[in-house]
Design an enzyme around this catalytic site. Structure first.
Site, short mmCIF file in Angstrom:
data_model
loop_
_atom_site.label_atom_id
_atom_site.label_comp_id
_atom_site.label_asym_id
_atom_site.label_seq_id
_atom_site.Cartn_x
_atom_site.Cartn_y
_atom_site.Cartn_z
N SER D 118 0.81 -1.21 0.00
CA SER D 118 0.00 0.00 0.00
C SER D 118 0.84 1.26 0.00
O SER D 118 1.93 1.31 0.58
CB SER D 118 -0.88 0.00 1.26
N TYR D 141 -1.73 5.60 -4.47
CA TYR D 141 -2.76 6.62 -4.30
C TYR D 141 -2.28 7.91 -4.96
O TYR D 141 -1.08 8.23 -4.91
CB TYR D 141 -3.01 6.92 -2.81
N THR D 167 -5.25 3.01 -7.19
CA THR D 167 -6.56 2.99 -6.54
C THR D 167 -7.27 4.32 -6.70
O THR D 167 -6.72 5.37 -6.32
CB THR D 167 -6.42 2.68 -5.04
N LYS D 232 -7.63 0.17 -9.69
CA LYS D 232 -8.39 -0.55 -8.65
C LYS D 232 -9.57 0.30 -8.18
O LYS D 232 -9.42 1.48 -7.90
CB LYS D 232 -7.48 -0.87 -7.47
N HIS D 256 -13.80 -1.71 -2.39
CA HIS D 256 -12.91 -1.31 -1.29
C HIS D 256 -13.34 -2.00 0.02
O HIS D 256 -13.31 -1.38 1.09
CB HIS D 256 -12.94 0.22 -1.15
#
Lengths: 365, 365, 365, 365
Positions: D118, D141, D167, D232, D256
């Site tokens: 992540s 992100y 994402t 995503k 999510h």
């Protein structure tokens, strides 16, 4: 047995609907009698299906309608009733209140309605009709053979009953309660001897069913009386047709309150195809699952000509005798009137299928 | 372990249906054995789906029918049975009662029915058949290869078993209970050595599945015996067709009581397409989820030729031995007879799809 | 009565959505007032159906959309509102907070929205509008006849109210709470005498419904004012058409929060056919069941032009007065904005049916 | 905070499926961290819909199939994986175990699979990849603007990550947990200043959404790297098409884990239309709701090319660190193999829609 509360001599405070009587009745009855009243058969699938079936029928408010001339009157077999609620023929009503069937019948008369007395009444047919002060309906069980059945029918007619409801859906009698010696089916002769069975024979097929009525017996019964004759316990439209073709005056769509064969459809689900099959050639009464005035409205919307109500009036009887039964009937009528008013319906005849919406997905939790 | 109650030597009072035995059995079994009996696989989705599937099938009472000549007889592979309830091949029955499989088989014989003995029986095949006093059916598990399987089959035939039920849906054996040393699969040789696996190899694919039977093994098995041969554990209609095309005499629609692959459809949901695919070219037995006589009726209405009942008869066995099993069978037959009588059905052959209504929306809560 | 907590002078910590206020409000209100606020009619079928209906509408995220110019403004009857949340006309708001309707109206103004004052307000119409500092909407109940109704309407107009919401779905007034003497419908004259009934007459049909408005009264009402006039309590599309054909400016789809006729469809289920019937000839507001900003989004996707919110703002009022109401409105707007942003929707007008998916099978448990 | 149990250094006994780890993890985590892990957004409608969606997909056993050559290998972007389970990019894994993301990545490598790190990892990208001993995937992100995003991307590429999962479904960052000072998004620069808003401006539209990526940013991002790039958080098939048309290598169907917009459909419900829209022009990964190997099988049957698993591996991490994660992966693979074996499926490619049955009516209770 727990200590029971005395019956009330006035109706309880804060009652808005028949089901508000339920806790009062439960408190006042011994547990085994309460169980006998409320039980269904086996897994209670049909018992629970009956009230739930009403939840998928939706009522549509129609405000601003003119219903000032509204009323709930119906005419049935020549008799005008102030409302369409007929007391169903529940057995052994002295189990619930010392005044038994007489109290129920008296209450129905006072409310300008009608009640149907069970073959298994715990008071004499003559006493009940005398208490009621008007002709009543009689629910007839087959008495093992024609001779015995005819004897009971003739006594009924002589006593002044003016309609015969012949119940055919419970040919096997399995006691689920031990009756006290003081409460018995007082209007019946001792039962005929049960058929002697060979070792290979079946108690069901060769025993009970050998004593059960068949279609030819219904034809015979039709010939024994000119009173209105209705058959109670019909769920299949072919059977409804046969009943009418044999000259009967109508039938009662009922699954016996979920007390006989577990796994039947909800009684309400069987009403529309039967109404359609009969198409006015006889009266179609609805029984099993009605708990309030909105349910009555829905049964009419699906084609019923009148409704029978069972357990709810016994809640009133157990709580406050005739006064309680009369209150239950009045509550049902008030709820029916309110439902009619809010949906813009001025008479029972105006309650048609266009007044409702049927949903297949919305369930009460 | 909690203090267990002794087995009963008479059947309990107040029993109306097989499920009334459940609390008696639970009291009498150690918790880990009770869990082993009742458990499903994983999340129990399939375990719960089995009985619930019956709730969407509705029974329609047909009063006034003439069923005085009614009976529940069926003929299967030349044998006439008084009723269609066959005891399913549950393993290690001495876990539940010291009399084990012999007690169950004896009870089935006494009730003029049939039982099927598991490959994993805890008593010898010879002792069980001797207790039963009649030929029995044998449930065959594949014994890792043809040679070992043939050896077991031949012993079975020599012992007098007259039908072979070949179970194919549980190729992976995962023990979920620790057997006591006194209770073992007494009829089986020690298992063949598990395949030696390379580091990259899969225990499932290269281990268990290398020892599992394949379609060519079924073809081979068909050639080893002239006894009726049925395949148990079929849910797909293409597989049902293959079974028949290989010369087998029938099959058992079963999801193994929800014990193998979680997420299979309810066994009952798979019955109609298989009946339709076979269209009479072999016998279709139904297994998984039957709990009462109404369920049996529904399985016949969807096309079954006979039914297997599992956990319920073990409840009787655990409670009262052979007496309990016999009582369970009798209760199932009585309930079946009553259902037939109330729906106007005089024989198993008359139980057709027209007798029921299938609802997609009514759920038991 | 339990010891109540004092009202808060700041909003509570840790609030993310209007329903987080619910436990605070419940703690601060006497049980009988809480029950009065939250209750539905009869079995609460419609009460529960309202919020559940939203669960079958699914929102589809549309990431990477450009919504930098997004806003929630709408224009209604010439007035531009910062957001489409209108406070529904709940009665007797001093039951919940000493500042009553004035607090609610003030909060709505501060949040640049609109509120609708009930005929059953517990403060004077003049005081409320003065507290709000802007024209408000007035909810009109029929006052038994035209003369009395006109008098109330004229006072309303004189006080500066700029839209009339005429509620027609609750013609029978059944008190379900005993009002304290200090809280009364202060803007109404004493009720007209209830019609004297003959013994045979019905309280519902000959009493309440004789005092209820009818379609011709709506036509008359339309002629008494040039203000925007909307009819609240419409669920049937034929009635919606009649409302528009009589010259009204719109209507409110509402089942009165499930408080009047139990068994109506969810209010949301009635919205699409009414939107379709009106097809832009008037404004369609939605009421009953909105609990968060996602619900507001869904109502717009099904065709609403604005929404009314009821119980949630009372939770804020009971907890923290005007501050609490303002916070509830802000939370609803924030949730609406977030839902719009995540679904790629830059304005209320862009919220169309293509933005959602309707599922018939997925239920919240 | 309650007294926590120490992490285990061996895996617990009696584990059969990932969900058996759940109680161990719950015991070992502070309540607020457990809540943060397990929570959904708002009313948890989408959170609960995810696992329930799998229950309507039924698996059909296909016994007697030859699956001796069975395996679970897949090839993805040139890399062959022993199984299709990819660890989803969960944030701040040191909240759950001191070894954090490194432990998870190490376990994935040991099980010959892949993991995705992540943007909000609590350990440096370099340390994690070093612990893993193989290239990993990176979840990106948007960092408020292109410059900052590019800087993070370039660091990622330099560290040896070999696929980028971008994402896009969570543009608004609302903290629902107070991070301890020792656990921070260590790989990110301090956030860019939040846009200064005018009084009339919206925090959502003019604040968060002004810093969110848009389609043109995705096009730009595609040009910044030749690594495989997947998006995503796609649930709409039009968006899936856009992603592919912009040259991306695939996408992840995900809601999510029910953590962003409450009321989205179950992720599984969105898979088939997206697979159909893409028709092989890119890889479709599935995320949200997988709890066991049967779920993985069902996702492949509906068209997935690989699956991401989230919360379950964190249960293993919280209980026993890398050992626990590796065990979870192995359990998932074993369950997948068993499901394949029982359904007669020898490779991931053979898992097609014909292997399953979709039911709209059978619900887990």
């Amino acid at each position: 047995m727990n200590e029971l509360l005395p019956k009330l001599s006035t109706v309880p405070e804060g009652i808005h609907s028949p089901s508000d009587y339920l806790p009062y009745a439960k408190e006042r009855l011994p547990p085994e009698i309460w169980r006998y009243l409320e039980e269904g058969s086996a897994n209670n699938v049909s018992l629970q299906a009956n009230p739930h079936a009403f939840d998928s029928i939706h009522l549509i408010p129609r405000p601003l309608s003119d219903v000032r001339s509204g009323h709930t009157k119906i005419t049935l077999f020549g008799q005008t009733l102030a409302h369409p609620v007929i007391l169903a023929p529940l057995a052994y009503q002295q189990l619930y209140h010392p005044h038994g069937e007489s109290a129920s019948a008296m209450a129905a008369s006072a409310q300008e309605g009608q009640s149907c007395v069970s073959s298994l009444a715990s008071q004499t047919l003559e006493d009940i009709i005398s208490a009621a002060g008007q002709p009543l309906w009689f629910q007839l069980y087959w008495q093992e053979n024609r001779e015995r059945t005819l004897k009971l029918l003739q006594r009924t007619i002589a006593a002044g009953y003016n309609a015969i409801i012949f119940t055919v859906d419970a040919p096997v009698k399995q006691a689920t309660i031990q009756l006290p010696t003081t409460i018995q089916p007082i209007n019946l002769d001792l039962p005929a001897p049960f058929p002697a069975l060979l070792p290979q024979q079946s108690q069901v097929f060769n025993g009970w069913m050998a004593q059960a009525p068949r279609w030819e017996d219904l034809a015979w019964l039709r010939d024994q009386t000119s009173l209105p004759l209705l058959v109670k316990g019909i769920l299949h439209s072919e059977d409804a047709e046969k009943v009418i073709n044999l000259g009967c005056d109508g039938l009662v769509v009922s699954n016996h309150g979920g007390r006989v064969l577990d796994g039947t459809p909800a009684s309400l689900a069987c009403l529309p195809p039967i109404v359609s099959a009969i198409s006015g050639r006889g009266k179609v009464l609805f029984d099993s699952g009605i708990r309030n005035g909105r349910d009555i409205y829905k049964a009419f919307a699906l084609g019923a000509d009148a409704v029978m109500v069972g357990r709810p009036y016994i809640w009133g009887l157990a709580t406050a005798g005739a006064l309680g039964v009369a209150h239950i009937i009045r509550l049902l009528r008030d709820e029916l009137e309110l439902t009619m008013a809010l949906t813009g319906t001025a008479s029972i005849q105006e309650i048609t299928q266009e007044k409702i919406q049927i949903s297949r997905n919305q369930n009460r939790n």
